[in-house]
Every structure is written in structure tokens, then in C-alpha cells.
Scaffold this active site. Structure first.
Site, mmCIF file in Angstrom:
data_model
loop_
_atom_site.group_PDB
_atom_site.id
_atom_site.type_symbol
_atom_site.label_atom_id
_atom_site.label_comp_id
_atom_site.label_asym_id
_atom_site.label_seq_id
_atom_site.Cartn_x
_atom_site.Cartn_y
_atom_site.Cartn_z
ATOM 1 N N CYS A 96 -12.068 31.066 56.563
ATOM 2 C CA CYS A 96 -13.133 29.911 56.044
ATOM 3 C C CYS A 96 -12.444 28.617 55.426
ATOM 4 O O CYS A 96 -12.674 27.321 55.823
ATOM 5 C CB CYS A 96 -14.489 30.031 55.592
ATOM 6 S SG CYS A 96 -15.321 31.415 56.270
ATOM 7 N N LYS A 146 -20.733 27.392 63.274
ATOM 8 C CA LYS A 146 -21.964 27.483 62.698
ATOM 9 C C LYS A 146 -23.148 26.693 63.289
ATOM 10 O O LYS A 146 -24.479 26.976 63.299
ATOM 11 C CB LYS A 146 -22.008 27.266 60.923
ATOM 12 C CG LYS A 146 -21.162 28.046 60.325
ATOM 13 C CD LYS A 146 -22.118 29.407 60.054
ATOM 14 C CE LYS A 146 -20.764 30.579 59.627
ATOM 15 N NZ LYS A 146 -21.541 31.876 59.645
ATOM 16 N N GLU A 162 -24.119 28.633 66.207
ATOM 17 C CA GLU A 162 -24.873 29.781 65.615
ATOM 18 C C GLU A 162 -26.435 29.531 65.174
ATOM 19 O O GLU A 162 -27.205 30.326 65.669
ATOM 20 C CB GLU A 162 -24.169 30.360 64.579
ATOM 21 C CG GLU A 162 -24.677 31.876 63.822
ATOM 22 C CD GLU A 162 -24.204 32.139 62.500
ATOM 23 O OE1 GLU A 162 -23.873 31.463 61.678
ATOM 24 O OE2 GLU A 162 -23.765 33.432 62.463
ATOM 25 N N SER A 195 -21.144 44.637 63.494
ATOM 26 C CA SER A 195 -22.110 44.703 62.519
ATOM 27 C C SER A 195 -23.562 44.045 62.975
ATOM 28 O O SER A 195 -23.406 42.988 63.637
ATOM 29 C CB SER A 195 -21.879 44.282 61.227
ATOM 30 O OG SER A 195 -22.717 44.101 60.093
ATOM 31 N N CYS A 213 -19.628 37.830 60.353
ATOM 32 C CA CYS A 213 -19.948 36.678 59.639
ATOM 33 C C CYS A 213 -19.497 35.397 60.562
ATOM 34 O O CYS A 213 -20.067 34.163 60.252
ATOM 35 C CB CYS A 213 -19.525 36.580 58.177
ATOM 36 S SG CYS A 213 -18.965 38.109 57.532
ATOM 37 N N GLU A 221 -31.285 34.094 69.351
ATOM 38 C CA GLU A 221 -31.499 35.212 68.646
ATOM 39 C C GLU A 221 -31.727 35.068 67.187
ATOM 40 O O GLU A 221 -32.474 35.874 66.477
ATOM 41 C CB GLU A 221 -30.092 36.255 68.812
ATOM 42 C CG GLU A 221 -30.056 36.838 69.891
ATOM 43 C CD GLU A 221 -28.798 35.869 70.607
ATOM 44 O OE1 GLU A 221 -28.820 34.781 70.430
ATOM 45 O OE2 GLU A 221 -28.139 36.435 71.649
ATOM 46 N N GLU A 258 -24.501 49.795 56.257
ATOM 47 C CA GLU A 258 -24.570 49.965 57.311
ATOM 48 C C GLU A 258 -23.042 50.942 57.621
ATOM 49 O O GLU A 258 -23.112 51.823 58.389
ATOM 50 C CB GLU A 258 -24.185 48.728 58.179
ATOM 51 C CG GLU A 258 -24.389 48.791 59.723
ATOM 52 C CD GLU A 258 -24.341 47.410 60.517
ATOM 53 O OE1 GLU A 258 -24.042 46.508 59.841
ATOM 54 O OE2 GLU A 258 -24.454 47.456 61.693
ATOM 55 N N GLU A 285 -24.298 45.087 54.679
ATOM 56 C CA GLU A 285 -23.116 45.625 55.632
ATOM 57 C C GLU A 285 -22.358 46.894 55.093
ATOM 58 O O GLU A 285 -22.059 47.758 55.856
ATOM 59 C CB GLU A 285 -21.920 44.399 55.797
ATOM 60 C CG GLU A 285 -20.989 44.638 57.038
ATOM 61 C CD GLU A 285 -20.576 43.247 57.317
ATOM 62 O OE1 GLU A 285 -21.238 42.505 58.145
ATOM 63 O OE2 GLU A 285 -19.526 43.092 56.998
#
Ligand code: SF4
Ligand code: SF4
Ligand code: FES
Lengths: 573, 156
Positions: free
Chosen positions: A502, A357, A360, A318, A298, A365, A281, A278
Site C-alpha cells: 500500500c 478501494k 471495493e 480468505s 485485503c 457483496e 481462519e 484471518e
């Protein structure tokens, strides 16, 4: 400062405050259900009623303003009777299946019945039977257990500004539901689990992966591998009765081995990897290779939020996968390769402070060759349950290190667990990438702390980098609106879906003590401070992964394994 | 003459959230029900989430969320009809059509609505189908009435 008299005792109240606020500050317990700390009162459950001299009726303390000389009885027979009746009415339409409920032993409704001495079902009402909503990959709703306090609706609409759910119908037909009752999965829900955190009953829970993990652990054909998110080691101990902020990383590693995991890896390692990708990037985008500000990726609830409510800003996200998915991909590629194991035989579990999560891990993808990189996601709460199911104790475990090489982390990876941590870690590495030198002081103070929006300007070489750090999607919405309206001085935006990051994720312990979130946050920064390696780029395991396998950040293989893309979503919102 | 939701919204530029209920009424007037698409458009126009609009709309009995059937069956549950046994008539209709109040049968033939008074209490209990009133019905006769409509609908 108004003085009031409570139960014959003098109490100082705050000017313009509510009666409940004064009572709480004086340490006087009055139960509440609908009250939501930090949001304006709705006064709907009436559980907080007290007797105020001169007032003809009982008054709800949560929404009643204090005034000088007020005389209050919090536990007069009349007030207590009223509260008991309210709870008995709630119970009259409750399934009474506490023994089988996920919240058994940690339920406000159970506590209230206990505290008010409810010992029999006095009001046998007709009970509604409604189907559970199991459509979502992250959250299960059981409307039969809902007592209509409205707290989930407020978390969703007022804190997160998602508003996937609201009250529907009226009178005895009132429910909490999504638009057209279509189920959470096709609503605008972003799976954050903040509704679960505030529900006083078992009406909202995570979608459990415990059974599938247990059977995978028993399967001799599978190699169970686990990764642990940075926030877990500073939160788990609370579920075993310890005070907030204790770090139990070593004992946690030991526990996971006792549970049968063949390898115990650390998501903080892949957080370091995320920083490398990142920060690179960011540097590339600062040189013109893509839109600014660069927004972090994230937090999967935030990703779905952008896809749903701000699809025009998708190019700003990102392309980095989250640390969970990065490590998942490395486990099923590099780790499988070194060990000579067929990736299909690896059962990859992650322990996350997060319900999103779970969503996710199953995103299309994230599939590679038809396989998922993370097979199951357990929340902090589920991990504690698994430990108890196996008759293990956290306190009994002598500390053990995580497995190499993906158990090695820097302090930078560890602070990912707190809002601001990703930014601080990225600044440390971006500074090095741009100038070739380390920051003189690795601590980036302005991005630390519990505030919902933090801003900073940091000198990185020639450039003054503008960063904004937000947590809670209501705050994110405010920032995104500024950006949509043309704010140009921000280069880097960190967003965590849950307020505080988190450490306050939707998979964390429910009903924590006040101050727990800051205690967890402080613990993370303490760990970072004590670390000899405090930057991602200095993590030797990260360096050798690049040297031996990935090449360099943003390489072809990095793109294949560690980056992803997003899609605009059009639910009814 | 058929007004679309965009027509309706265009007639109320700058409408605030307090306009939600009258707008819902206009939409239902024009389209016969409140569709998902209508909720989406109302939400954009009034800056309200879909869950809130649906929540408000379900608070009132007058709104339905499925298109009307070819035969719209209104069953009166007003006082006079109740005294004359409309509960049994209502139950017989629900059993026959396999739908609840506010719903439309899967084949699109029938929709059902409970109303409070059709203004012909002398003929209680009453059922109206597409506005045509059937008086002094019984649980048995109403099933026969519905069967006739079903046959007619199948031929058409
Ligand atoms: S998980 Fe988050 S977005 Fe989904 S209903 Fe709960 S609070 Fe709303
Ligand atoms: S689901 Fe839980 S938080 Fe939401 S209204 Fe019901 S009891 Fe309250
Ligand atoms: S807490 Fe005061 S009315 Fe619910």
C-alpha cells in the site's frame, strides 16, 4: 567499465548498460517520457535524444548501448531543438486546459514545456475531441490529454499482467483503449491505479469523491466519520513538500478534525481485527476446514484479479473482508449502536492509498440492508487536495490522538501498509493461537523488504509453516501458476496488488523521488518497533470488541459483519 | 460450409502469436466480422490478451467489428473515384445511413466499407451493394439507390 565522455566530462558507465543509465548515474539530466524504469526500452517518444560523435542522427539514449570512448553531447543545440519540437508536436493536439486539470502543477508535460522554453503554440494542429471514459468506479481516462507514451499500457500488461488496455488504431488515429472500446468498467481492469501512477499527464486520474465528501461535511443531518489506512501517515507529508518517510499521524488526526469529521478512527485497528479473523481462519484450515494455501483478501485489486483470471482459486481466498470494509461495518453497527445513531445518518469516509478501494466500497457483496458501509473513499492525493481547499496546512497542526475505541492499534496493524506486513502480523497471532505463547522475536525478517516475491518457513508449534509474500500482480501470477501446478508446501500467501504494498498504492503521491517507497516502508517498521503493543491479539480495543460484541473470531456475528464471498467474473480478458 | 471459429482454430493447432493476423482474416472470412466471442477464443488459443488482439486488428483497415448488414455498401475511394467526386458520395452515404466506415446500422440493414478500387474505374465514382456495382453515382443518386434498397429490405 567503459569510460565515455559526456559534455566534455569523463563518465564511467556500466558494461552492457544504456547511455541513459550512464547519464542518470552521473547526475546528467536528459528528459524522458516513454522510459519505464525496470522494463526494457521501447524508444518510442524520442525525447531522450542526444548527439553521439560519429553517429549521423541523434540517438535515443534510453535504448542506445554505451561503448568505450563514446563522445556525447546531451544539450547540443540540435538535440535541444529536437526535444523542443517533439514537445511542441505533442502540444499541438493537447486541450490546453491546464487550469482545470487534476494534474496541474504535477505534470511531466508542463515541466517539459517549461524546461524547454516552450512559450507559444507554434504548431496549431487540428485537435481531436474524444469522450472521457467515466465508466469505472475507480479510474477516469481522458484520451484528449493522452500523449501516447505507452507507460500505462506497460504498467497494466507487464507489471500487473492484466492488459486491460492497449494501443488501438494507427497513425493519427492511434489511441489507448480497452478491447472493443467498451470502457474500463467492463474490461478486465482491476482498478489498481498503477497506470495513473505512471501517466505523465492528466489523462489518467482517480474517480474523485471530493465533492460528495465536502457536501457531506456540510450536512447537519449527517455524522461524518473517517478512517485512515496505515500507509497514509507515512506518505501524506510528501504532498506538502516534506521528504519521504516522515510519519505525521498526530497532525493528520488533527487535520481530519479541522476538516469536520466527528470521529477519526484508524484502519490499523481493523487491520488487527483482520489478523484475528484471518489467523483463526488459517488455524482452522490447517486443521482441515478448507483449502490451502490460504490467500489474503485485503487488496481489492488482487481480489478482482483472482475472480477474473484464477476463478478456480477463489476457494483459497480468505473470506475476511478487508480492513476498510471491516471498520466500515463496525462503524455502522457497533459504533452506531453505542452512540444511538441511525446508521443511515453516518457518513463513513475512508482515506486510502488505493484506487481499488473505491471499487471495493461499492461491491454488492459489501451492502448490508441496502446500505454501503463505506460511503466515500479518498486517496492520499485527494486528501491533500481537500486540505488545501480548506486553506489548512499539515505543518500547523499540533499532534492529536485518534478517537477511541477504534483508533487504538497495535504495531501489527500498522505494518499492513507494507508488503509482508499482513504475513508478519498473522504469524505473530497464529503462533499465539496455536501454542499459547508469544513468538520469541516478533520480527519476521524474511518477509520484509522491497522484493516482489519473498518466501519463508516459520516454526509454529509442531508445524513448519510455509509462507509466500508477493506484491505486484505479475509476481502473483507466477506464484499462482506454481500453485495451480501442484505446489503443496505453501500454507499462507499474501498478495498486495501494488509493487511494495500500500505504500506504493495507486492512490499515493505521483512522481515521487527515488527511494520514497523504501523510506515509507522503513517508517512503518520503525513505528511498529516503538510500539508497546505489537500483536493484534494484545490490542485491548480488539479484545473488548470481541468480549462485548462479536463473541470470538469466526463467530456468527463476525461472519455476518466481517466476512464476505466472491464471484467468478468473465470480462473479455 | 460455414466454418466456425473453433473449426478455424482446430485447423491451426499450436499456432503462435505470429499467426494472429492470418487467423483474424480467416475468422472475418467465415463470420463477416470479428466478434467479441471470436476475440475471446483467439486469445485463449494464442495466449494473447483481448486488448492486444483488438489493438492489432484495429491497426488494419480490413477488419470490422460489427456484423455485415443485409446490404453491404462498398464505396470506392480510389484515385479515379476520388477525382470524380467520391468524397461527396461517401459523405452523402454516411449522412443517409448515419454510420461510419466499418459500422452497421442499428436495424442491421446496412453496413459500410471504404474500398480502394473496385476495378471499374471507367464508371467512376462507384458504389457496390452486395457486389452489385452502381456506376457514375452522384451524392443525390446514391441517396436514391439506398432508398430503393431500404424499401426492398422493408418488404422482404
Ligand atoms: S487500474 Fe490497473 S488494471 Fe486498470 S487499467 Fe490501470 S493498470 Fe490496468
Ligand atoms: S494515458 Fe498517460 S500513460 Fe497512458 S499513453 Fe496516454 S499519456 Fe501515456
Ligand atoms: S525515453 Fe527514450 S525514446 Fe522515450
Amino acid at each position: 567499465m567503459p569510460m565515455i565522455e559526456v559534455n566534455g566530462r569523463q563518465v564511467t558507465a556500466r558494461e552492457g548498460g544504456t547511455l541513459l543509465d550512464a547519464l542518470r548515474r552521473a547526475g546528467i539530466q536528459v528528459p524522458t517520457l516513454c522510459h519505464y524504469e525496470g522494463l526494457p526500452p521501447t524508444g518510442s517518444c524520442r525525447l531522450c535524444v542526444v548527439e553521439v560523435e560519429g553517429a549521423p542522427n541523434l540517438v535515443p539514449s534510453c535504448s542506445f548501448p554505451v561503448s568505450e570512448g563514446m563522445r556525447v553531447q546531451t544539450h547540443s543545440p540540435r538535440a535541444v531543438r529536437a526535444r523542443k519540437t517533439i514537445v511542441e508536436l505533442l502540444l499541438s493536439n493537447h486541450p490546453d486546459d491546464c487550469l482545470y486539470c487534476a494534474q496541474h502543477g504535477n505534470c511531466r508535460l508542463q515541466d517539459l514545456s517549461e524546461d524547454l522554453g516552450v512559450r507559444q503554440r507554434r504548431l496549431p494542429g487540428s485537435r481531436t475531441r474524444l469522450p472521457r471514459d467515466i465508466s469505472s468506479p475507480a479510474i477516469v481516462r481522458d484520451p484528449d490529454k493522452c500523449i501516447l507514451c505507452g507507460r500505462c499500457i506497460r504498467a497494466c500488461a507487464e507489471v500487473q499482467t492484466v492488459a486491460a488496455i492497449d494501443f488501438t488504431g494507427r497513425g493519427s488515429g492511434t489511441r489507448v483503449d480497452t478491447a472493443f472500446g467498451e470502457g474500463l468498467n467492463i474490461s478486465s481492469c482491476i482498478n489498481c491505479g498503477q497506470c495513473v501512477m505512471v501517466c505523465p499527464t492528466g489523462a489518467l486520474t482517480e474517480r474523485s469523491h471530493l465533492d460528495q465528501v465536502e457536501s457531506a461535511l456540510q450536512d447537519p443531518d449527517l455524522v461524518p466519520v473517517v478512517q485512515v489506512a496505515p500507509a497514509i501517515s507515512v506518505s501524506l507529508a510528501e504532498l506538502f513538500g516534506e521528504k519521504p518517510g516522515r510519519d505525521v499521524e498526530g497532525a493528520l488526526n488533527a487535520l481530519l478534525r479541522r476538516l469536520g469529521f466527528a470521529r477519526v478512527f484508524d484502519t490499523s485497528f481493523s487491520a488487527d481485527l483482520t489478523v484475528m479473523e484471518e489467523a483463526s481462519e488459517l488455524v482452522a484450515r490447517l486443521q482441515g476446514a478448507g483449502p490451502l494455501p490460504l490467500m489474503t483478501s485485503c487488496s481489492p485489486g488482487w481480489i478482482k484479479f483472482v475472480e477474473t483470471f484464477y476463478p478456480d482459486l477463489i476457494p483459497n481466498l480468505s473470506t475476511c473482508k478487508s480492513p476498510q470494509q471491516m471498520l466500515g461495518a463496525i462503524i455502522k453497527s457497533r459504533f452506531a449502536g453505542i452512540q444511538g445513531i441511525d446508521p443511515a445518518r453516518i457518513y463513513s469516509v475512508s482515506i486510502m492509498p488505493c484506487t481499488a478501494k473505491k471499487f471495493e466500497a461499492g461491491r454488492s457483496e459489501m451492502l448490508r440492508g441496502g446500505l454501503v458501509d463505506v460511503d466515500a473513499v479518498l486517496t492520499t492525493r485527494e486528501l491533500a487536495e481537500l486540505v488545501r481547499r480548506r486553506g489548512l496546512k499539515l505543518g500547523d497542526q499540533a499532534p492529536e490522538p485518534a478517537d477511541m475505541p477504534f483508533g487504538r492499534r497495535s504495531g501489527a496493524g500498522k505494518i499492513f501498509g507494507a508488503s509482508g506486513g499482513v504475513t508478519e502480523a498473522a504469524i505473530r497471532t497464529a503462533h499465539f493461537l496455536v501454542t499459547g505463547r508469544e513468538l520469541e522475536d516478533l520480527t519476521v525478517e524474511p518477509v520484509r523488504g522491497p522484493e516482489g516475491i519473498k518466501r519463508a518457513r516459520v516454526q509454529v508449534g509442531e508445524l513448519e509453516l510455509g509462507v509466500a509474500v508477493v506484491s505486484g500482480l505479475g509476481n502473483a501470477r507466477r506464484l499462482l501458476d506454481e500453485i495451480r501446478e501442484g505446489r503443496r508446501d505453501i500454507h499462507f500467501v499474501e498478495v498486495m496488488t501494488c509493487p511494495g504494498g500500500c505504500i506504493n498504492g495507486g492512490g499515493q503521491p505521483i512522481g515521487t523521488r527515488p527511494g520514497a517507497i523504501t523510506a515509507r516502508m522503513r517508517a512503518l517498521y520503525r513505528i511498529d518497533k516503538g510500539e508497546t503493543v505489537r500483536t493484534a491479539h494484545a490490542n485491548p480495543a480488539v479484545r473488548s470488541l470481541y468480549a462485548d460484541f462479536l463473541g470470538e473470531p469466526l463467530s456468527g456475528l463476525s461472519h455476518e459483519l466481517l466476512h464476505t464471498h466472491y464471484e467468478a467474473r468473465t470480462p473479455l480478458r | 460450409m460455414n466454418r466456425t471459429v473453433p473449426d478455424i482454430l482446430a485447423a491451426h493447432p499450436g499456432a503462435g502469436r505470429d499467426a494472429l493476423i492470418p487467423l483474424l482474416q480467416e475468422v472475418q472470412e467465415a463470420e463477416g466480422y470479428i466478434s467479441r466471442a471470436a476475440v475471446a477464443e483467439l486469445g485463449t488459443h494464442l495466449d494473447l490478451p483481448a486488448s492486444r488482439i483488438y489493438g492489432v486488428a484495429t491497426f488494419y483497415n480490413q477488419f470490422r467489428f460489427q456484423p455485415l448488414g443485409r446490404y453491404h455498401v462498398q464505396v470506392c475511394r480510389g484515385t479515379a473515384c476520388h477525382v470524380k467526386g467520391s468524397l461527396g458520395v461517401f459523405a452523402a452515404i454516411k449522412r443517409t445511413l448515419k454510420i461510419e466506415d466499418g459500422e452497421t446500422s442499428r436495424d442491421g440493414l446496412f453496413s459500410l466499407e471504404v474500398v480502394s478500387c473496385l476495378g471499374a474505374c471507367g464508371l467512376a465514382p462507384l458504389v457496390a451493394v452486395n457486389g452489385q456495382v452502381h456506376g457514375e453515382v452522384t451524392p443525390e443518386s446514391v441517396v436514391e439507390i439506398l432508398r430503393r434498397y431500404r424499401r426492398e429490405g422493408a418488404v422482404a
